[in-house]
Design a protein around this motif. Structure first.
Motif, short mmCIF file in Angstrom:
data_model
loop_
_atom_site.label_atom_id
_atom_site.label_comp_id
_atom_site.label_asym_id
_atom_site.label_seq_id
_atom_site.Cartn_x
_atom_site.Cartn_y
_atom_site.Cartn_z
N VAL A 99 28.22 55.15 86.86
CA VAL A 99 29.91 55.17 86.85
C VAL A 99 30.37 53.82 86.80
CG1 VAL A 99 31.96 55.84 88.23
CG2 VAL A 99 29.87 57.48 88.00
N THR A 100 30.04 52.87 87.74
CA THR A 100 30.75 51.59 87.91
C THR A 100 30.35 50.61 86.68
OG1 THR A 100 28.93 50.84 89.15
CG2 THR A 100 30.92 51.56 90.23
N LEU A 101 29.26 50.81 86.18
CA LEU A 101 28.98 50.19 85.03
C LEU A 101 29.68 50.52 83.66
CD1 LEU A 101 24.97 49.74 84.91
CD2 LEU A 101 26.73 47.85 85.20
N ARG A 102 30.23 51.99 83.70
CA ARG A 102 30.95 52.59 82.75
C ARG A 102 32.47 51.83 83.09
NH1 ARG A 102 33.99 52.60 79.41
NH2 ARG A 102 34.46 54.13 77.91
N LEU A 103 32.89 52.03 84.33
CA LEU A 103 34.22 51.16 84.64
C LEU A 103 34.26 49.85 84.12
CD1 LEU A 103 34.90 53.06 87.75
CD2 LEU A 103 35.53 53.83 85.43
N PRO A 151 23.53 49.40 99.70
CA PRO A 151 24.61 49.55 98.93
C PRO A 151 24.29 49.97 97.47
CG PRO A 151 24.87 47.75 100.30
CD PRO A 151 23.39 48.17 100.63
N GLU A 152 25.06 50.81 96.55
CA GLU A 152 24.76 51.46 95.52
C GLU A 152 25.70 51.08 94.48
OE1 GLU A 152 27.37 52.68 96.49
OE2 GLU A 152 27.07 54.39 95.30
N ALA A 153 25.74 51.52 93.31
CA ALA A 153 27.15 51.61 92.51
C ALA A 153 27.17 50.10 92.02
CB ALA A 153 28.15 52.13 93.01
N ALA A 154 26.26 49.27 92.12
CA ALA A 154 26.23 47.69 91.74
C ALA A 154 27.05 47.06 92.72
CB ALA A 154 26.49 47.71 90.33
N SER A 155 27.21 47.63 93.70
CA SER A 155 28.45 46.92 94.84
C SER A 155 27.87 45.73 95.35
CB SER A 155 28.57 48.00 95.92
OG SER A 155 27.52 48.36 96.50
N SER A 156 26.64 45.49 95.38
CA SER A 156 25.99 44.04 95.62
C SER A 156 26.57 43.11 94.88
CB SER A 156 24.46 44.30 96.10
OG SER A 156 23.83 44.37 94.69
N TRP A 157 26.83 43.29 93.69
CA TRP A 157 27.64 42.54 92.61
C TRP A 157 28.94 42.63 92.83
CZ3 TRP A 157 30.67 42.16 88.61
CH2 TRP A 157 30.81 41.07 87.56
N PHE A 158 29.58 43.56 92.84
CA PHE A 158 31.08 43.65 92.85
C PHE A 158 31.60 43.12 94.17
CE2 PHE A 158 30.34 46.78 89.49
CZ PHE A 158 31.19 46.29 88.53
N GLU A 286 24.59 43.61 75.17
CA GLU A 286 24.37 44.84 76.09
C GLU A 286 23.08 44.42 77.00
OE1 GLU A 286 26.22 47.13 76.71
OE2 GLU A 286 27.81 46.31 75.22
N ARG A 287 23.24 44.77 78.24
CA ARG A 287 22.33 44.65 79.30
C ARG A 287 21.29 46.02 79.38
NH1 ARG A 287 22.14 40.29 82.78
NH2 ARG A 287 23.52 38.54 81.67
N PRO A 288 19.97 46.01 78.85
CA PRO A 288 19.37 47.35 79.03
C PRO A 288 18.99 47.56 80.59
CG PRO A 288 17.81 45.66 78.36
CD PRO A 288 19.25 44.82 78.54
N TYR A 289 18.50 48.52 80.96
CA TYR A 289 17.86 48.97 82.08
C TYR A 289 16.51 49.17 82.03
CZ TYR A 289 16.41 51.40 86.57
OH TYR A 289 15.74 51.73 87.67
#
Length: 290
Positions: A99-103, A151-158, A286-289
């Motif tokens: 979700v956060t990557l889409r946002l 922490p999830e949703a890439a929150s360690s980055w945001f 684009e960054r792949p997983y």
């Protein structure tokens, strides 16, 4: 997808409102809700008439009370139930991060109107939004250490980028729930409002954007701000803003911006994000997983 079951989507006068809609569960997050948010964003980004997006929660108690800990059908709560050997397997991917990557990829400005409890993914999904407003009774919690996860949703980055590393670590280490005043003093939210005024203020911000700015300019600005703040030198920003100004200064929106200013009238920008972004956009890979 237009038949949403766990969100509501309204588009009115250039403003889209996405409402998390499980009030009986305090809008607790599920994989279905995540998929519907992503689908709604795909639709909104493709709609040139939408100029800004507001997120809020249904009911008076919660924006989103985190992941649903009692999901229908049971199964694994925080991740896919499948056992895999390769951690690059897509089934490993965190649903909140999808979700956060889409946002993060949105071409429209995103405004959060946090109308109550926002813990776990309810808090972290808002980190990828651009402007965060809180109701006076809103409460936030990065509660992962109290659930035995991280922490999830890439929150360690945001989160550290928004509030600084020390504040981010304190909130995540303790996992405690805190109020709107602390969220504001810590830099998480822009402003605090009476519950009845919250959406009015969010709409006023969205209205100002929709009525006065070039959609192409705003979309480019969003991409530049989010993507260039981690560059190793300001030269990287200079390259992109130079190229953007060079291209857009020759475009129809710049002509309208100058003309409307000189003629002392409201602008009517003709540019569309779907058609008129500069030819070097996107400038990133684009960054792949993996």
């Amino acid at each position: 997808m237009t038949d949403y079951t766990q969100i509501l989507v309204d588009k009115t006068d250039g403003i889209a409102t996405i409402t998390l809609n499980r009030p009986e569960k305090m809008n607790a997050f599920t994989r279905t809700m995540g998929a519907e948010i992503i689908a709604a964003m795909d639709d909104i980004d493709a709609d040139d008439d939408v100029r800004a997006v507001i997120f809020t929660g249904a009911g008076e108690k919660a924006f989103c009370a985190g992941a649903d800990l009692t999901p229908e059908g049971g199964g694994q709560i925080f991740s896919d139930g499948a056992e895999v050997e390769n951690l690059s397997d897509k089934r490993v991917r965190d649903g909140g991060g999808l979700v956060t990557l889409r946002l993060f990829e949105s071409t429209k400005p995103l405004i959060s109107a946090c109308n109550g409890v926002a813990v776990g993914i309810g808090a972290t999904m808002q980190l990828a939004m651009d402007i965060r407003l809180a109701a006076s009774h809103a409460r936030y919690g990065f509660v992962f250490a109290r659930r035995g996860i991280v922490p999830e949703a890439a929150s360690s980055w945001f989160l550290p980028r928004l509030v600084g590393i020390s504040q981010a670590l304190e909130w995540c280490y303790s996992g405690r729930v805190f109020g709107a005043e602390e969220a504001k003093s810590g830099g998480l939210v822009r402003s605090i409002h009476a519950p009845d005024d919250l959406l009015l203020e969010a709409r006023a911000i969205a209205r100002e954007i929709a009525d006065n700015t070039s959609a192409v300019s705003v979309s480019m600005t969003r991409a530049m701000m989010w993507r260039l703040m981690n560059s190793d030198h300001p030269m990287e920003a200079h390259k992109i803003d130079s190229r953007a100004i060079y291209r857009l200064s020759r475009g129809k929106d710049a002509k309208e911006g100058i003309a409307s200013f000189l003629e002392k009238r409201k602008p009517q920008y003709p540019g569309k994000v779907s058609e008129d972004m500069p030819d070097f956009y996107p400038w990133w890979d684009e960054r792949p997983y993996e």
